[in-house]
Design a protein around this motif. Structure first.
Motif, PDB file in Angstrom:
ATOM      1  N   LYS A   1       0.793  -1.262  -0.001  1.00 48.43           N
ATOM      2  CA  LYS A   1      -0.141  -0.136   0.033  1.00 48.43           C
ATOM      3  C   LYS A   1       0.906   1.254   0.021  1.00 48.43           C
ATOM      4  O   LYS A   1       2.010   1.200   0.733  1.00 48.43           O
ATOM      5  N   GLY A   2       0.358   2.179  -0.751  1.00 52.02           N
ATOM      6  CA  GLY A   2       1.179   3.306  -1.052  1.00 52.02           C
ATOM      7  C   GLY A   2       0.265   4.908  -0.782  1.00 52.02           C
ATOM      8  O   GLY A   2      -0.907   4.624  -0.472  1.00 52.02           O
ATOM      9  N   ARG A   3       0.761   5.754  -0.582  1.00 50.55           N
ATOM     10  CA  ARG A   3       0.164   7.034  -0.595  1.00 50.55           C
ATOM     11  C   ARG A   3      -0.883   7.333  -1.555  1.00 50.55           C
ATOM     12  O   ARG A   3      -0.431   7.397  -2.753  1.00 50.55           O
ATOM     13  N   GLY A   4      -1.938   7.628  -1.407  1.00 51.60           N
ATOM     14  CA  GLY A   4      -3.148   8.319  -1.856  1.00 51.60           C
ATOM     15  C   GLY A   4      -3.267   9.636  -2.053  1.00 51.60           C
ATOM     16  O   GLY A   4      -2.022  10.335  -1.962  1.00 51.60           O
ATOM     17  N   ASP A   5      -4.477   9.931  -1.637  1.00 46.54           N
ATOM     18  CA  ASP A   5      -4.792  11.584  -1.607  1.00 46.54           C
ATOM     19  C   ASP A   5      -4.970  11.862  -0.005  1.00 46.54           C
ATOM     20  O   ASP A   5      -5.232  12.756   0.437  1.00 46.54           O
ATOM     21  N   GLY A   6      -4.752  10.600   1.046  1.00 43.06           N
ATOM     22  CA  GLY A   6      -4.662  10.910   2.163  1.00 43.06           C
ATOM     23  C   GLY A   6      -6.000  10.781   2.978  1.00 43.06           C
ATOM     24  O   GLY A   6      -6.220  10.962   4.514  1.00 43.06           O
TER      25      GLY A   6
ATOM     26  N   ARG B   1      -6.185   5.062  -1.523  1.00 41.28           N
ATOM     27  CA  ARG B   1      -4.790   4.767  -1.332  1.00 41.28           C
ATOM     28  C   ARG B   1      -4.328   3.839  -2.509  1.00 41.28           C
ATOM     29  O   ARG B   1      -5.125   3.255  -2.941  1.00 41.28           O
ATOM     30  N   LEU B   2      -2.958   4.034  -2.925  1.00 42.79           N
ATOM     31  CA  LEU B   2      -2.485   3.131  -3.830  1.00 42.79           C
ATOM     32  C   LEU B   2      -2.377   1.642  -3.202  1.00 42.79           C
ATOM     33  O   LEU B   2      -2.104   1.450  -2.153  1.00 42.79           O
ATOM     34  N   GLU B   3      -2.688   0.615  -3.998  1.00 44.05           N
ATOM     35  CA  GLU B   3      -2.902  -0.972  -3.388  1.00 44.05           C
ATOM     36  C   GLU B   3      -2.408  -1.813  -4.552  1.00 44.05           C
ATOM     37  O   GLU B   3      -2.942  -1.603  -5.458  1.00 44.05           O
ATOM     38  N   HIS B   4      -1.619  -2.948  -4.217  1.00 43.02           N
ATOM     39  CA  HIS B   4      -1.763  -3.979  -5.070  1.00 43.02           C
ATOM     40  C   HIS B   4      -1.430  -5.118  -4.170  1.00 43.02           C
ATOM     41  O   HIS B   4      -0.588  -5.307  -3.236  1.00 43.02           O
ATOM     42  N   ASN B   5      -2.321  -6.189  -4.571  1.00 44.37           N
ATOM     43  CA  ASN B   5      -2.353  -7.519  -3.831  1.00 44.37           C
ATOM     44  C   ASN B   5      -1.839  -8.756  -4.573  1.00 44.37           C
ATOM     45  O   ASN B   5      -2.179  -8.806  -6.013  1.00 44.37           O
TER      46      ASN B   5
END
Length: 316
Positions: free
Chosen positions: A69-74, A78-82
């Motif tokens: 998971k990474g920063r999105g708009d807060g 959020r960024l995410e990859h499974n």
């Protein structure tokens, strides 16, 4: 399991007195309960945590999943990859591999972060773990499908244990407005309060033996930006600080930063004639950063929902 570039979700803490009734309400739906045991990785100097990334291996029922998971708009995104890893291998976790996220927005962002810091995947080590019983169900709301996930369990790190009792609302498909509508109904019914602090953030603190989060930067808002983006920029540091204040954990520096962030948010809202009432409410909250109960009240949660609705891309 979604294999998506972004997730849209909101998470709430559940007051102790509401937990039995909320659990009963969720059990009245078609639901499933899964045990989730996760291990979170970071560098020794917390490069991922400081950059709003979370990297974990999690055992989900019959198999393991590696998630980044990474920063999105807060706020809601959020960024995410499974990356599902196949059959259950028992309690022994598979080896970590960043190649599983290659070419995804979250993976590209993480590799760039490590490269800038002169680090590699070999610098990633286990920092803390979680053991959660997740009861989840899909519910329709205003044309959207939303997954409700009640998480009950604990976070372990640094020789300490932190209990978890929270509920997430994640958009499966449809418009985010449907998620907001459903989450607001549950918030009113069970006294929930919004908390953007992730399990990864709370676990990182536990591993370091601290109770308070970082003090986020309070940025001025560019008046040339579209209205939703202005609300997002102004609201992000407020919500980042509100969780610690609601639990009466915030440091003096956090409380000062929250008052400053509320001032920026109020000024931003006053620039729009439709938001005058909300601006006054936000300005009043700036004088209440030492009153934890205010930040858990229903009126404060209603304010967050209004502002989150204005942060949606199609607002105004």
């Amino acid at each position: 399991m979604q294999n998506t570039a972004q997730e849209i979700e909101l998470k709430f803490q559940i007051p102790a007195e509401s937990r039995p009734l909320l659990t009963e309400a969720l059990h009245d739906t078609v639901h499933t309960t899964t045990r989730l045991r996760a291990r979170y990785f970071d560098t020794d100097d917390r490069l991922l945590a400081r950059s709003a990334f979370a990297l974990r291996l999690r055992q989900e029922g019959e198999g393991w999943v590696q998630t980044l998971k990474g920063r999105g708009d807060g706020l809601m995104v959020r960024l995410e990859h499974n990356a599902p890893l196949g059959a259950d291998t028992g309690d022994e976790a598979p080896a970590l591999s960043l190649e599983r996220h290659a070419g995804t927005p979250a993976g590209v962002a993480l590799i760039a972060l490590l490269a800038r810091a002169g680090r590699t995947s070999a610098d990633l080590a286990l920092q803390f773990s979680t053991d959660i019983a997740r009861t989840h169900a899909e519910v329709q709301a205003e044309g959207a499908v939303v997954e409700l996930a009640l998480d009950v369990g604990q976070i372990q790190g640094g020789g300490q244990t932190l209990p978890v009792w929270e509920i997430e609302f994640e958009l499966v498909r449809g418009a985010p407005a449907g998620l907001l509508s459903l989450a607001y109904l549950w918030t009113e019914a069970f006294g929930l309060w919004l908390d953007v602090r992730s399990k990864a953030e709370r676990g990182d603190r536990l591993a370091r033996g601290v109770t308070q989060g970082e003090v986020p930067a309070v940025r001025p808002v560019d008046p040339a930006q579209p209205w939703p983006q202005r609300v997002t920029v102004a609201l992000s540091p407020v919500l980042a600080l509100a969780g610690d204040v609601a639990e009466d954990l915030a440091s003096p520096a956090q409380r000062v930063a929250l008052a400053q962030a509320l001032g920026v948010l109020a000024e931003t809202l006053r620039a729009d004639p439709h938001a005058g009432g909300a601006a006054d409410t936000v300005a009043a909250l700036a004088g209440l950063v030492f009153d934890a109960a205010i930040w858990r009240r229903a009126e404060t949660q209603a304010l967050w929902f209004n502002l989150l609705e204005w942060s949606l891309p199609d607002a105004r």
